[in-house]
Design a protein around this motif. Structure first.
Motif: not given
Ligand code: BEZ
Ligand code: FE
Length: 289
Positions: A112, A184, A116-117
């Motif tokens: 990621f 994150l 980001d998730d």
């Protein structure tokens, strides 16, 4: 004359058969295994039925292993063997983050971008993790690899889905920024029982033990020239901190999952309802080899 093996000479005879082992290390390990196994048998004096039950237990432990289940790791973990191996292999200098078990649910995660998730549609309260990676001398480490994984809010890892894994969720690989930081989004996990429907679960029941681990997030951190770090951060206040079934908790790894209601997160995300933040700052020891 054929030697008559009995309680008085069988151990020496087996030890004597090891002189042609392929290496010193193989001989040392084999000798120790024989000495400790024979000492164990002498201590417990098993009936033949008990010995066969032990062999059946180990056979079923192996048969339970599959792509989604590693019963031997569970056995090693619940007997404290994994934590002992961990302690022996990570005698770290002060300033280095403490290590704990890898567990059976690690797999190389999807990559990621920072911020980001990684929850990939897992249910649960949003969790913002903000952290950093530094050397023990305090130098921030850019480009360090940070693997993160945790269970869902029901206590299951993606690898445990009975239908097989279509997509990995609740796990991700991140890289630290120029200042050694990373952040994150994911969802908050929960305390959970380790899989207890197999031989290890039977063993725990016979031993009068519960199968729970306190709530935690797993981390694996790698940076060139540094000792790899495998650890967790545990939730302060969890009911199982004092009796983790795999003996993995260390005081230095307990953190507050700070609770928030609505508002705006540090990365500008507008929040609705209950969410949490966790700080994850790691110190890496220099590599020894
Ligand atoms: C885990 O935290 O994922 C874990 C560790 C040891 C045994 C089972 C689960
Ligand atoms: Fe875990």
């Amino acid at each position: 004359m054929v030697p008559d093996y009995d309680e008085s000479n069988i151990t020496a005879a087996v030890l004597g058969s090891l002189t042609n082992a392929k290496s010193e290390r193989a001989r040392h390990i084999s000798e120790a295994m024989v000495r400790h196994l024979h000492a164990f048998i002498r201590e417990i004096e098993p009936t033949e039925a008990e010995w066969m039950a032990g062999i059946d237990f180990l056979t079923r432990t192996g048969q339970m292993c599959s792509q989604s289940r590693q019963e031997f790791i569970l056995l090693s973990d619940t007997l404290g063997a994994s934590m002992l191996v961990d302690a022996i292999n990570h005698r770290l200098p002060s300033g280095a983050t403490a290590t704990t078990v890898l567990g059976p649910f690690y797999t190389p995660p999807p990559e990621f971008g920072d911020g980001d998730d990684m929850s990939n549609e897992l249910e649960g309260a949003p969790l913002f993790i903000e952290g950093s990676v530094a050397s023990v001398s305090g130098e921030r480490l850019a480009g360090a690899l940070v693997d993160i994984w945790h269970c869902d809010s029901e206590g299951f890892y993606d690898l445990q889905q009975p239908t097989g894994i279509d997509v990995l969720s609740g796990r991700g690989r991140f890289r630290t920024q120029a200042d050694g930081s990373f952040h994150l989004w994911t969802v908050r996990p929960t305390a959970y029982p380790i899989p207890a429907d197999g031989p290890v679960g039977e063993m725990l029941a016979v031993q009068g033990r519960h199968p729970f681990r306190p709530e935690h997030v797993h981390f694996r951190v790698e940076a060139p020239g540094h000792h790899e770090l495998v650890t967790h951060l545990f939730a302060r206040g969890d009911d199982w901190l004092l009796s983790d079934v795999v003996f993995g908790v260390k005081d230095a790894l307990i953190r507050s999952f700070e609770q928030h209601e609505g508002g705006i997160a540090r990365d500008g995300r507008v929040m609705d309802g209950t969410w949490f933040t966790l700080r994850a700052d790691f110190g890496l020891a220099p590599a020894t080899k």
